[in-house]
Write an enzyme that holds these catalytic residues in place. Sequence first.
Site, PDB file in Angstrom:
ATOM      1  N   GLU A   1       0.832  -1.204   0.000  1.00  0.00           N
ATOM      2  CA  GLU A   1       0.000   0.000   0.000  1.00  0.00           C
ATOM      3  C   GLU A   1       0.871   1.260   0.000  1.00  0.00           C
ATOM      4  O   GLU A   1       0.654   2.189  -0.785  1.00  0.00           O
ATOM      5  CB  GLU A   1      -0.900  -0.017   1.239  1.00  0.00           C
ATOM      6  N   HIS A   2       1.834   1.316   0.918  1.00  0.00           N
ATOM      7  CA  HIS A   2       2.780   2.434   0.982  1.00  0.00           C
ATOM      8  C   HIS A   2       4.169   1.902   0.681  1.00  0.00           C
ATOM      9  O   HIS A   2       4.538   0.821   1.146  1.00  0.00           O
ATOM     10  CB  HIS A   2       2.813   3.060   2.383  1.00  0.00           C
TER      11      HIS A   2
END
Length: 453
Positions: free
Chosen positions: A345-346
């Site tokens: 996600e990040h």
Amino acid sequence: MERNATMDVEGTYYLKKGQPSSDTQYDETYVDKRVEDMLLRIQKGGESEIKRLAFELDNYDGDIVMTPEIVEEIISTAVPQKEKDAIKFSHQRIKAFAEAQRDGLKDTDMEISPGYRVGSRYIPVSCAGCYVPGGRYAHIASALMGPTTARGAGVPHVVAATPPRVDFALKNGVVIKIPHPSVLYALRLAGVDKILCIGGVQAIAAMSYGLYSGERSIRCDVICGPGNRFVTAAKKYLFSKGVGIDLIAGPTETAIIADDSVSAETVAIDLVSQLEHGPDSAAALITTSESLGEEVLKRVPEISRSLLPEPNQSAALLAWKNFGEIIICSSKEAMVQASDYIASEHLQVMCQDLAYYKKSLKNYGSLFLGENVCVTLGDKSSGPNHVLPTKKASRYTGGLYVGTFLKCLSWQTATKDGAKKVAFAAAVISRAEGMEGHALSSDLRNRLHIGKL
């Protein structure tokens, strides 16, 4: 040390591999069934069932919709100026980024062949519903991300729902349950038309079915925002029934690509910052430096214990035990392959030659290049949206953006002569497919004689 080949990427091995324990697992089928039952009861019982669930689950028996007067009283009394200033700063950046994205989406209008015009228009949905979770933390930034982006897309009506968290004494002496005051300030600043003081499945249902303000309610066309497994299950179910959603999100994920140019302290703190989200948070270090990996392996638990309060500390330690990984790679090319496989996600990159990684990396929700930026900046204040794909979904989609609230609708028109060649090709293809009705419709546009009609 687990020197096991991983992810079918040559030249990699685990220094630490995640080992989820049984207490991090849940019965997804049970959650889906329970949520479906709740939604069916809400469909049948309407706002009365919404209120019943709000009382049962959150001990809340107040009005669903917060009045502007009460919201203003709360903000003027309970939100410090320092927080207002920080929220304004973040809102301006999120708004500017969303508006720039909208400006980059252009309508099309072209003559694709003589006499035949085609095009498309970006049209915002009529109503967006933005969920802001409660639970362990006050999600002030989430109160900005959804509504501000919807407004940037041009959505004319925005509704938000967030559960009650604290007691508040009104000037008249009445004590009511309210969401976090700074969340209310963020929602008002972002331009929300109605704020619902409810959470969970009942909040998602209220926005989707238009069950929050009697006959004046507007059904939300798109529901966005993070939430727990029950909120996620509700969004998933309602998507199957024709309600738009941003994405199916899981627990937060972060990965860091680092070489020996960065300190272990920086890497460890940045990992810990995301591990505190909850005990099911995933965090990975991908590095070419075994010595960096060894030091980070030692420092993450130490920093969690020494610097985090409870319940953050326990959440971070359990998440690191169950879902923390350190992957050693033989080259920067192997690091890119490992990262794209994880599809986090990040994704932070703290390496030399940042341009190489920016060009080469393809699977991530949001990318943070260099030591001067970190996930927290993107989560709270920098501008790009923090609602991002998890569970490897970044292989095929990005995160929340103005396009989430826009419909790209195509159109076409033609002169009589302009339609002829298209109609001829369409008739040939239709008959090859065995679809004579389609062919007859095309023949009419090609001015062919097809008998008496």
